[in-house]
Design a protein around this motif. Structure first.
Motif, mmCIF file in Angstrom:
data_model
loop_
_atom_site.group_PDB
_atom_site.id
_atom_site.type_symbol
_atom_site.label_atom_id
_atom_site.label_comp_id
_atom_site.label_asym_id
_atom_site.label_seq_id
_atom_site.Cartn_x
_atom_site.Cartn_y
_atom_site.Cartn_z
ATOM 1 N N ARG A 159 6.096 82.848 45.803
ATOM 2 C CA ARG A 159 4.949 82.723 46.700
ATOM 3 C C ARG A 159 5.319 81.919 47.945
ATOM 4 N NH1 ARG A 159 2.041 79.420 42.160
ATOM 5 N NH2 ARG A 159 2.858 77.340 42.492
ATOM 6 N N PRO A 160 4.654 82.231 49.056
ATOM 7 C CA PRO A 160 4.981 81.556 50.316
ATOM 8 C C PRO A 160 4.477 80.125 50.406
ATOM 9 C CG PRO A 160 3.204 83.129 50.653
ATOM 10 C CD PRO A 160 3.685 83.309 49.235
ATOM 11 N N GLY A 161 3.571 79.730 49.536
ATOM 12 C CA GLY A 161 3.068 78.359 49.567
ATOM 13 C C GLY A 161 2.080 78.108 50.678
ATOM 14 N N ILE A 162 1.169 79.028 50.862
ATOM 15 C CA ILE A 162 0.192 78.900 51.930
ATOM 16 C C ILE A 162 -1.211 78.787 51.316
ATOM 17 C CG2 ILE A 162 -0.847 80.022 53.933
ATOM 18 C CD1 ILE A 162 1.884 81.442 54.318
ATOM 19 N N CYS A 163 -1.899 77.731 51.697
ATOM 20 C CA CYS A 163 -3.286 77.553 51.284
ATOM 21 C C CYS A 163 -4.169 78.123 52.381
ATOM 22 C CB CYS A 163 -3.584 76.072 51.082
ATOM 23 S SG CYS A 163 -5.286 75.729 50.591
ATOM 24 N N LYS A 164 -5.221 78.818 51.985
ATOM 25 C CA LYS A 164 -6.090 79.423 53.003
ATOM 26 C C LYS A 164 -7.013 78.417 53.677
ATOM 27 C CE LYS A 164 -9.966 81.215 50.278
ATOM 28 N NZ LYS A 164 -10.639 82.468 49.915
ATOM 29 N N ASP B 245 -5.744 69.044 57.276
ATOM 30 C CA ASP B 245 -4.565 68.193 57.447
ATOM 31 C C ASP B 245 -3.459 68.461 56.422
ATOM 32 O OD1 ASP B 245 -5.731 67.023 59.635
ATOM 33 O OD2 ASP B 245 -6.331 65.182 58.609
ATOM 34 N N MET B 246 -3.740 69.159 55.346
ATOM 35 C CA MET B 246 -2.674 69.490 54.398
ATOM 36 C C MET B 246 -1.604 70.344 55.066
ATOM 37 S SD MET B 246 -2.942 67.953 51.497
ATOM 38 C CE MET B 246 -1.826 68.822 50.414
ATOM 39 N N ASN B 247 -1.973 71.125 56.073
ATOM 40 C CA ASN B 247 -0.985 71.956 56.759
ATOM 41 C C ASN B 247 0.061 71.111 57.485
ATOM 42 O OD1 ASN B 247 -2.109 74.520 56.032
ATOM 43 N ND2 ASN B 247 -3.793 74.016 57.396
ATOM 44 N N VAL B 248 -0.279 69.881 57.833
ATOM 45 C CA VAL B 248 0.672 68.952 58.437
ATOM 46 C C VAL B 248 1.443 68.205 57.351
ATOM 47 C CG1 VAL B 248 0.857 66.894 59.904
ATOM 48 C CG2 VAL B 248 -0.785 68.691 60.478
ATOM 49 N N ILE B 249 0.795 67.951 56.228
ATOM 50 C CA ILE B 249 1.391 67.161 55.157
ATOM 51 C C ILE B 249 2.376 67.982 54.317
ATOM 52 C CG2 ILE B 249 0.863 65.858 53.047
ATOM 53 C CD1 ILE B 249 -1.756 64.980 54.434
ATOM 54 N N TYR B 250 2.109 69.274 54.091
ATOM 55 C CA TYR B 250 3.007 70.094 53.260
ATOM 56 C C TYR B 250 4.468 69.981 53.692
ATOM 57 C CZ TYR B 250 -0.955 72.564 51.022
ATOM 58 O OH TYR B 250 -2.080 72.884 50.304
ATOM 59 N N PRO B 251 4.804 70.176 54.974
ATOM 60 C CA PRO B 251 6.214 70.078 55.364
ATOM 61 C C PRO B 251 6.811 68.692 55.105
ATOM 62 C CG PRO B 251 4.921 71.073 57.131
ATOM 63 C CD PRO B 251 3.957 70.590 56.094
ATOM 64 N N ARG C 176 -4.443 70.117 45.759
ATOM 65 C CA ARG C 176 -4.090 70.880 46.964
ATOM 66 C C ARG C 176 -2.588 71.114 47.100
ATOM 67 N NH1 ARG C 176 -7.336 71.063 51.307
ATOM 68 N NH2 ARG C 176 -5.734 72.522 52.022
ATOM 69 N N THR C 177 -1.754 70.380 46.348
ATOM 70 C CA THR C 177 -0.310 70.640 46.385
ATOM 71 C C THR C 177 0.056 71.875 45.567
ATOM 72 O OG1 THR C 177 0.241 69.203 44.511
ATOM 73 C CG2 THR C 177 0.267 68.192 46.718
ATOM 74 N N CYS C 178 -0.906 72.503 44.933
ATOM 75 C CA CYS C 178 -0.653 73.704 44.137
ATOM 76 C C CYS C 178 0.108 74.757 44.933
ATOM 77 C CB CYS C 178 -1.977 74.268 43.618
ATOM 78 S SG CYS C 178 -1.793 75.670 42.504
ATOM 79 N N ALA C 179 -0.175 74.838 46.224
ATOM 80 C CA ALA C 179 0.470 75.847 47.073
ATOM 81 C C ALA C 179 1.982 75.661 47.149
ATOM 82 C CB ALA C 179 -0.121 75.807 48.479
ATOM 83 N N ILE C 180 2.459 74.416 47.001
ATOM 84 C CA ILE C 180 3.898 74.158 47.145
ATOM 85 C C ILE C 180 4.528 73.497 45.925
ATOM 86 C CG2 ILE C 180 3.757 74.013 49.666
ATOM 87 C CD1 ILE C 180 4.002 70.893 49.252
#
Length: 116
Positions: free
Chosen positions: A43-48, A52-58, A87-91
Motif C-alpha cells: 500500500r502507498p501509505g496515504i490517508c484520505k 497535519d499528519m501529512n507533514v508528520i508522516y515523512p 492515524r499511523t495505520c497508513a504507514i
C-alpha cells in the motif's frame, strides 16, 4: 519526566531531536474507513484525511528512533496520543524495525474516592 525533558536528554547525548507537541497540531480523528490499508503490504501509505499528519508522516519515516510521551490518564495513554497512533495505520508497515521508546507520567493522585 515529561516529553521536553526527554528531548533535552536526547540533545545532550548528541541526537538530532524534533519535538512534536500533538496538542499544537491539527490532527483529525481516524475515520476507521481503512482506505489507507488498500493494497496490503504494498500500500502507498496515504490517508484520505488531509491535516497535519501529512507533514508528520515523512518525519516518522525518516527518523531512526521514535519516542512517544504522554501523561497517563486513568493509567492509559492520552486520547490525543491514541488518535495519533491510530492515524499511523497508513504507514505502520514502513515503521517496522525502528527503535521505539515510550514515556508516561502522572501527578500523584489526590487520594479522594468518588462514588458513581
Amino acid at each position: 519526566m515529561d516529553a521536553k525533558k526527554v528531548a533535552g536528554k536526547g540533545v545532550e547525548n548528541g541526537a538530532e531531536v524534533e519535538l512534536i507537541l500533538l496538542r499544537k497540531t491539527n490532527i483529525k480523528m481516524c475515520l476507521g474507513c481503512l482506505a489507507c490499508e488498500e493494497g496490503g503490504k504494498d500500500r502507498p501509505g496515504i490517508c484520505k484525511i488531509k491535516d497535519d499528519m501529512n507533514v508528520i508522516y515523512p518525519k516518522l519515516l525518516e527518523a531512526d528512533c521514535l519516542v512517544f510521551g504522554t501523561p497517563a490518564y486513568f493509567e492509559l495513554v492520552s486520547g490525543i496520543l491514541k488518535n495519533f497512533m491510530d492515524r499511523t495505520c497508513a504507514i505502520w508497515l514502513r515503521l517496522q524495525g525502528k527503535s521505539l521508546a515510550g514515556v508516561a507520567w502522572r501527578k500523584k493522585a489526590s487520594g479522594r474516592q468518588f462514588k458513581i
